[in-house]
Design a protein around this motif. Structure first.
Motif, mmCIF file in Angstrom:
data_model
loop_
_atom_site.group_PDB
_atom_site.id
_atom_site.type_symbol
_atom_site.label_atom_id
_atom_site.label_comp_id
_atom_site.label_asym_id
_atom_site.label_seq_id
_atom_site.Cartn_x
_atom_site.Cartn_y
_atom_site.Cartn_z
ATOM 1 N N UNK A 1 2.183 24.942 2.567
ATOM 2 C CA UNK A 1 1.550 25.682 1.477
ATOM 3 C C UNK A 1 1.854 25.005 0.139
ATOM 4 N N UNK A 2 1.160 25.449 -0.908
ATOM 5 C CA UNK A 2 1.258 24.745 -2.187
ATOM 6 C C UNK A 2 1.332 25.731 -3.346
ATOM 7 N N UNK A 3 1.812 25.229 -4.494
ATOM 8 C CA UNK A 3 1.834 26.001 -5.744
ATOM 9 C C UNK A 3 0.972 25.284 -6.774
ATOM 10 N N UNK A 4 0.739 25.963 -7.897
ATOM 11 C CA UNK A 4 -0.114 25.385 -8.932
ATOM 12 C C UNK A 4 0.463 24.103 -9.518
ATOM 13 N N UNK A 5 1.770 23.962 -9.491
ATOM 14 C CA UNK A 5 2.384 22.785 -10.108
ATOM 15 C C UNK A 5 2.484 21.586 -9.172
ATOM 16 N N UNK A 32 -6.741 20.852 -11.317
ATOM 17 C CA UNK A 32 -7.980 20.828 -10.544
ATOM 18 C C UNK A 32 -8.652 22.197 -10.547
ATOM 19 N N UNK A 33 -7.862 23.251 -10.342
ATOM 20 C CA UNK A 33 -8.460 24.585 -10.264
ATOM 21 C C UNK A 33 -8.934 25.086 -11.629
ATOM 22 N N UNK A 34 -8.426 24.488 -12.728
ATOM 23 C CA UNK A 34 -8.922 24.820 -14.063
ATOM 24 C C UNK A 34 -10.143 23.981 -14.438
ATOM 25 N N UNK A 202 -10.038 22.197 -0.341
ATOM 26 C CA UNK A 202 -8.826 21.739 0.339
ATOM 27 C C UNK A 202 -7.573 22.348 -0.289
ATOM 28 N N UNK A 203 -7.546 22.346 -1.638
ATOM 29 C CA UNK A 203 -6.375 22.871 -2.348
ATOM 30 C C UNK A 203 -6.276 24.380 -2.164
ATOM 31 N N UNK A 204 -7.397 25.081 -2.267
ATOM 32 C CA UNK A 204 -7.375 26.538 -2.101
ATOM 33 C C UNK A 204 -6.890 26.935 -0.709
ATOM 34 N N UNK A 231 -9.028 32.517 -9.824
ATOM 35 C CA UNK A 231 -9.108 31.097 -9.496
ATOM 36 C C UNK A 231 -9.842 30.856 -8.178
ATOM 37 N N UNK A 232 -9.676 31.762 -7.239
ATOM 38 C CA UNK A 232 -10.373 31.592 -5.958
ATOM 39 C C UNK A 232 -11.854 31.939 -6.080
ATOM 40 N N UNK A 233 -12.139 33.022 -6.784
ATOM 41 C CA UNK A 233 -13.531 33.483 -6.880
ATOM 42 C C UNK A 233 -14.384 32.529 -7.702
ATOM 43 N N UNK A 234 -13.827 31.975 -8.814
ATOM 44 C CA UNK A 234 -14.657 31.150 -9.687
ATOM 45 C C UNK A 234 -15.166 29.913 -8.947
#
Length: 749
Positions: A1-5, A32-34, A202-204, A231-234
């Motif tokens: 699993x991963x975190x935003x950083x 990436x998610x931003x 992939x990141x999500x 972040x997931x919905x956008x």
């Protein structure tokens, strides 16, 4: 699993991560998610019994039932016109729609009779029949296949791009086309939107639940969803309503991050020390007020009191003074400077041009009279000295001015960028006034603010006659308190503006020159303003094609033609400083009737006897610039007339913009129009606000309520936690929601 950083090379592999870093400066999962989708492709409506509305987006799986290759009327290339019959199970089999491809000779071997494909584009009607013009398309497997497209992608446009992005093990997974909303990202040739979509998914898939930095009470108050959900919905929404909810939350993040930075800066400013300069009842400021030949307006008095209270405190004033052209900002600023001089300190006034700097020096000396002639015969007791320092002064004059600054003999030092140079030193600088602040970069403003002695920060007053919309004031200048002058001084005459369509009404141009002759016959004067000086000074790449008139050419044309009986002068930025000063002195003294010039007269030039301004190629000027220039006339007892001459057609957007300017003298209304037309990226000039144009979801034009809410929230947080040490999530959001160069920009301001 991963975190935003987490770094993307750990999540996507080094090769992909390196490309994202190089092209978009994206390094972490959060970066990436931003990187939000800028729009969404929709499947649209399939063919059926209902006729699709004009302009609607239609995506249809169809079979080509007919093709017709035709030569284009221009003789260049071919059109391929095809008839499509719906291949969807629930569509009426008899419904058809035409599609036209401009590069018919290139696609005729792919789009043939019997071909099954997906087509997507906007609907237009020709002869009452719906048609798709040059749609994107993707050739599909036959019904009954396994739903995969094997081998190379055959198609063009967005659909083919989506297919390339969906490649997995050499086959295209058609499930990408099953979504009602397909995200489309800001992309480049090196990194297509579909590559970004694949990376995001992939990141999500690996991302842990994201902890929300906004307190639940704040989210509830503003009706915002959580950050993880947003972040997931956008990136993978099911409905347009979901997109709206996600963007609302992420937009608040941007506004909050921006306001947190500004709130921290305001807090830091308050913590610094500055010279406390309370009013002296027997000082030079009081003497100046007694000798004023007029009474300050209520607005001027209110603003003067606000500034006086700021100057009395031991913390630096950081105030923006904005007001209409001719609203009397200069006298308010002079009153403030004299209060600082009473406290034993010096003041610096920074102007954007030498013409304006010299104008300020003349007008301040005139207003002060014997209060501004210290060291001279007849000077009043306690008088000060006004010194001018510009880059083009002679070496002896410049040395003398610098000596007056460093010795403290000059109470007020006026200059251009020359004041910022390292060699210029002050004896004891207590206040900096920046005129027309949008002309200066933030680094230039800060250079003077650092000139205080013994670590003391000078007070700062920035002025502008270009009214600033509230959203801009709350962001670009959000660390400054704002004072506004709306009313004009008593006796100020109104200005009437007219737009002249030169091509349609050439006689009206002749009438403009006649109006100047009439005004001069009554003892008045006029300006004629051009957008450029001479050949090679085109205002933009297409200036020659638009036949814009140069000041040098028009000067000769008028003085030997329509205005040959008048005294015509010339002023532009290339003239030597002493020549510019001599021309302005002659015009001010009435020895020149008509001044042909460029925008060097845009701000601060005050000749009360000038009543007419003609702007050639007026469409070449911005809204605020037109308003500034217009403000040079009607400054005395006689009404002003501004004539806007343009070659643009009356139904063109440029002509409509000029008509809007002519329709109102309200600079605040025009500032909003300027923001609407130019958007926020350049409304204050690239040096001031260019970085703000990269805000992803927040618009300074459309989201004033969001900015205001974020401002209140940020101020409350920073008041109790200035360094955000107790709010690590907010500290992280500041750096994540705003690009690093924008943070640096704000820090320097």
């Amino acid at each position: 699993m991963a975190t935003l950083t987490d770094r993307l090379d750990h999540l996507l592999g080094k090769k992909t991560a390196d490309v994202l870093a190089e092209v978009f400066d994206i390094h972490t999962a959060q970066d990436l998610l931003r990187h939000y989708p800028h729009r969404y492709a929709t499947k649209g409506a399939g063919l059926g019994a209902q006729r699709p509305p004009e302009g609607s987006h239609l995506t249809v799986v169809a079979r080509v039932s007919k093709t017709d290759l035709r030569a284009m009327r221009s003789g260049r290339g071919f059109l391929l016109k095809v008839t499509l019959m719906s291949d969807e199970k629930d569509a009426a089999s008899t419904e058809t729609i035409d599609a036209t491809f401009f590069n018919g000779q290139k696609v005729k071997h792919l789009i043939t009779k019997g071909t099954r494909a997906m087509f997507s584009g906007k609907v237009k009607y020709f002869n009452d029949k719906p048609e798709l013009t040059h749609p994107s398309y993707l050739l599909l497997p036959e019904v009954g296949d396994d739903g995969l497209i094997a081998g190379s992608i055959r198609g063009a446009g967005e659909l083919a791009g989506m297919a390339r992005g969906a490649l997995d093990g050499g086959d295209v997974d058609m499930t990408v086309f099953e979504r009602d909303l397909i995200p489309l990202y800001p992309a480049t040739r090196e990194v297509e939107s579909w590559t970004l979509m694949k990376c995001v998914r992939q990141v999500l898939d690996q991302l842990d639940d994201v902890e929300d930095p906004l307190p639940e009470a704040v989210r509830r108050e503003h009706g915002l969803i959580g950050l993880d959900e947003a972040l997931r919905i956008v990136h993978l929404p099911d409905t347009k309503e979901e997109v709206t909810r996600a963007r609302d939350r992420l937009r608040f993040d941007e506004a909050a991050a921006l306001q947190l930075v500004l709130a921290q800066r305001r807090h830091t400013a308050v913590a610094r020390s500055a010279p406390a300069c309370p009013p002296h009842p027997d000082g030079i400021a009081a003497a100046f007020e007694e000798m004023l030949p007029f009474t300050l307006t209520d607005g001027q008095q209110t603003v003067a009191d606000e500034i006086s209270a700021d100057l009395s405190r031991p913390h630096p004033m950081n105030r923006l003074l904005q007001g209409e052209v001719g609203s009397g900002k200069t006298v308010v600023a002079l009153r403030a400077m004299l209060q600082v001089i009473d406290g034993g300190y010096q003041c610096a006034l920074l102007a954007p041009t030498e013409v304006l700097a010299a104008q300020h020096a003349r007008s301040l000396r005139q207003m002060l009279g014997n209060l501004g002639s210290a060291g001279e015969l007849g000077a009043a007791e306690g008088a000060t000295r006004v010194t001018l320092l510009t880059g083009s002064m002679s070496v002896p004059a410049r040395r003398a001015a610098m000596l007056e600054a460093v010795s403290g003999d000059a109470g007020i030092v006026i200059g251009t960028h020359a004041l910022i140079q390292d060699k210029v030193e002050f004896f004891n600088l207590g206040m900096v006034v920046v005129d027309e602040q949008h002309r200066f970069g933030v680094e230039q403003r800060d250079a003077l603010r650092s000139r205080g002695r013994d670590g003391v920060s000078p007070h700062l007053l920035v002025m502008t006659a270009t009214p600033i919309p509230r959203t801009i004031a709350m962001t670009v200048l959000g660390d400054l308190e704002t004072s506004t002058l709306r009313e004009l001084p008593r006796g100020r005459s109104p200005i009437v503006s007219k737009v002249v369509p030169a091509r349609e009404r050439p006689a009206w141009v002749d009438r403009a020159w006649e109006r100047i002759r009439e005004e001069v016959a009554q003892g008045r004067q006029a300006y004629v303003v051009c957008s450029r000086i001479g050949e090679g000074d085109e205002d933009g790449p297409d200036a020659k094609e638009q036949n814009t008139v140069a000041a040098l050419a028009l000067f000769d044309e008028l003085r030997f033609g329509a205005l040959s009986e008048l005294r015509v002068g010339l002023l532009h930025g290339r003239l030597p400083a002493d020549e510019k000063d001599a021309v302005m002195k002659d015009f001010t003294a009435g020895r020149i009737d008509v001044l042909v010039c460029t925008t060097v007269v845009e701000v601060g030039v005050d000749v009360p006897n000038a009543t007419v301004m003609v702007l050639k190629d007026a469409d070449r000027f911005g809204v605020s610039q037109l308003h500034q220039l217009r403000g040079r006339v009607g400054r005395g007892a006689h009404p002003g007339l501004c004539i806007l001459i343009t070659d643009m057609k009356p139904n063109s957007p440029a002509f409509q913009r000029l008509s809007a300017v002519a329709g109102t003298n309200d600079g605040f209304e025009l500032a909003q129009l300027d923001l609407a037309q130019r958007r926020e990226g350049d409304v204050l000039g690239a040096a001031q606000s260019g970085t703000l144009s990269t805000l992803r979801l927040l618009s300074l034009l459309d989201h004033e309520d969001v900015i205001e809410s974020a401002r209140v929230f940020a101020q409350a947080v920073v008041t109790v936690d200035p360094e955000l040490t107790a709010h690590p999530g907010l500290a992280s959001m500041v750096t994540a929601a705003l690009a690093s160069d924008r943070i640096e920009f704000l820090d320097k301001s």
